[in-house]
Design an enzyme around this catalytic site. Structure first.
Site, PDB file in Angstrom:
ATOM      1  CE  LYS A  76      -3.942   1.952   2.584  1.00 50.18           C
ATOM      2  NZ  LYS A  76      -4.774   1.809   3.806  1.00 50.18           N
ATOM      3  CB  SER A 151      -8.109   3.655   2.712  1.00 52.83           C
ATOM      4  OG  SER A 151      -7.241   3.077   3.677  1.00 52.83           O
ATOM      5  CB  SER A 175      -8.299   1.027   5.802  1.00 55.35           C
ATOM      6  OG  SER A 175      -9.006   2.235   5.724  1.00 55.35           O
TER       7      SER A 175
END
Lengths: 488, 104
Positions: A76, A151, A175
């Protein structure tokens, strides 16, 4: 074609395949599918091939290699890497290159993992849909008109579409778990402080936790084991030995109790309720005791979260001021330091990030601190006490990861409605306990079948038991399903 | 609901934007006002929870100060740190004039 990181790792080690072939095949799938899905912002092709060749040579020479040798992993883009950029999917960090690696990157590469690329997120991890990514929306591989969740949507899509062996995400209020649920993969948020946050760009420092998004529970256990443990560079990392979760994973958990919160039953789609009901039947058949539990502050969690997280974010994001790194305004109107800060930040941050900074600044401002921030921290203690009482009666809490399957891109425009999607996940972070989302079937009422996730939560530091229970559920389900993609 | 917060004025929004060091253009103030008001309206439910006598919980782990061993280590090379800076003069970060204080 159910394949996971552990299988790939074993095949490379026993020379059924090579790291280079694995990387080449993965890169070919990325080239074919990423333009549409937008899971990756940056891909390190050359470096990944070089790393793979080096590992293949070591294996061929009979040298001992790490337990992740040759497996390509997606990161990420709010976890810093010396290779490439770290943008947090924000214009303010568009050109940022980290001078150091996050602790998790050190630990993965020391174990032989190959860092394949950086994945898209909602800007600064603030969002539940990956529509608020400065580099374009990310699409759900099961239906490209739907969101992947957020996210950590890019990481969840990269795993779901088989564009990596596994991925890292970060979870501040759901997330990791929510996008994993909406994409039909495994998403694991360990206990707060279990994995070092050094090199994770801070959002809500008392809530943030790095964790794996994977094809299988055994992959999640292996990556957790590689990353967990104290770190002198993160003073909030738990100074506590990490149990071996890998070798005990296949043990059928001894008698255990599954708690069903009565507050987790309203407002869910029929498919979500059905997935939870199937899981209850499975655990009953396994011999587990099923108990009702009471978590009356479930709804209040969202309000508590949307005080604490923006408050911490407004403080953490103050560092982006256009001075030491990141975007600096070119406007001639910025004559003094204040203008330079305010203009650079207004140009660099997207609307949702600005909204949360404003909200956090407001709840911390003179006259409102006691009514909002202090009160939210008191309720945080109540939520923790509520979980402590529940875990007297049960070992794991079972419920949905999200109230519904993936919604349509552009279909949810009200910020508050979007915040409500996280009702089952935020309290895990508020209390600092652990949780995992598992693929648990499909919603067949939509045009394309959409994955549905269930969530298991357990007390702080109860990862060994949580993972065993999750693995038992996974074994009974068989391997995960795969969306149809463009063939290489 | 009686525990709804006092309405947020445009002036309040402008003040918060200033505290947050965000240059919010005039035409966007109303949209921030609308969104923040809606969120604060929801968050008002916190006022209905009895929190008497509860110690605030700032952090999930009960960690006290952790002291590290005092071992000299080399720091990162200055060139590596300056590589990300938007404006540099020699080994320093360049900024607009600071004397005279921040304007309002």
């Amino acid at each position: 074609m159910s394949i996971d990181l552990v299988q790939i790792r074993n095949d490379i080690r026993t020379r059924k395949t090579t790291a280079r072939a694995t990387v080449d095949q993965t890169l070919a799938r990325i080239a074919k599918n990423n333009p549409q899905l937008n899971a990756y912002h940056e891909i390190f092709d050359d470096q990944a091939r070089n790393d793979a060749d080096r590992i293949d040579q070591e294996i061929a020479a009979g040298k001992s290699v790490g337990i992740l040798a040759g497996v390509p992993i997606a990161i990420k883009d709010n976890i810093v890497t010396r290779i490439g950029h770290t943008t947090c999917s924000s214009r303010i960090l568009e050109n940022y290159r980290s001078p150091f690696d996050a602790t998790v990157i050190d630990r993965l590469t020391q174990a032989g993992a190959i860092i394949l690329g950086k994945t898209n997120l909602d800007e600064f991890a603030m969002g539940s849909s990956c529509e608020k990514c400065a580099w374009g929306v990310v699409r759900n591989p099961w239906d490209i008109t739907r969101v992947p969740g957020g996210s950590s949507g890019g990481s969840a899509v990269a795993v779901a579409a088989n564009l990596c062996a596994a991925a890292l995400g970060s979870d501040t209020g759901g997330s990791i778990r929510q996008p994993a649920g909406l994409c039909g993969v495994v998403g694991f948020k360990p206990t707060y402080g279990r994995i070092s946050r050094y090199g994770l760009v801070a959002f809500g420092s008392s809530l943030d936790q790095i964790g794996p998004i994977t094809h299988s529970v055994r992959d999640a256990a292996l990556l957790y084991q590689c990353m967990a443990g104290d770190d002198p560079r993160d003073s909030t990392c738990a100074p506590r030995a990490v149990e071996d979760v890998v070798t005990t994973l296949e043990e059928t958990p001894r008698t255990f109790r599954v708690g069903l919160p009565i507050q987790y039953r309203k407002g869910n789609s029929a498919a979500v309720d059905a997935a939870v009901a199937r899981a209850v039947e499975f655990f009953k058949a396994m011999g587990a005791t099923i108990v009702d539990i009471d978590l009356p502050l479930t709804d209040v969690g969202i309000s508590t979260y949307y005080v604490i997280a923006p408050a911490e974010a407004s403080s953490n994001l103050a560092r982006f001021d256009g001075i030491r790194y990141g975007h600096r305004t070119k406007s001639k109107a910025a004559k003094d330091l204040f203008d330079l800060y305010a203009q650079s930040r207004a140009e660099g941050f997207g609307p949702e990030v600005q909204r949360r900074i404003m909200l956090g600044t407001y709840v911390l401002s003179a006259g409102y601190y006691d009514a909002y921030y202090r009160r939210a921290l008191q309720i945080r203690r109540l939520i923790k006490q509520e979980f402590d009482a529940a875990f007297e009666k049960c070992d794991v809490i079972l419920g949905p990861t999200s109230p519904t399957a993936a919604f349509s891109i552009g279909g949810m425009t009200d910020p508050l409605a979007m915040y409500m999607c996280d009702v089952y996940t935020v309290n895990t972070n508020i209390a600092g306990i652990c949780g995992i989302s598992l693929p648990a079937g499909f919603d067949e009422t939509s045009q394309m079948p959409l994955p549905v996730g269930i969530q298991l939560q357990a007390q702080a530091f109860a990862e060994p038991m949580l993972l065993k229970v999750a693995r038992a559920f996974e074994r009974a389900q068989g391997g995960r399903a795969y969306p149809e993609l463009k063939k290489v | 609901m009686s525990d709804q917060p006092a309405p947020l004025t445009i002036e309040d929004v402008r003040h918060v934007a200033k505290l947050a060091r965000l240059a919010v253009p005039q035409e966007r103030l109303a949209s921030f006002q609308h969104d923040l008001q809606a969120i604060l309206g929801h968050i008002a439910q916190l006022q209905s929870v009895n929190t008497d006598g509860l110690e605030p919980m700032a952090h999930p782990l009960t960690l006290t100060n952790r002291l590290g061993d005092d071992i000299p280590q080399s720091s990162m090379p200055i060139a590596d740190l300056l590589r990300n800076a938007p404006a540099v003069e020699g080994d320093f970060l360049a900024v607009p004039k600071v004397l005279g204080g921040e304007s309002s």
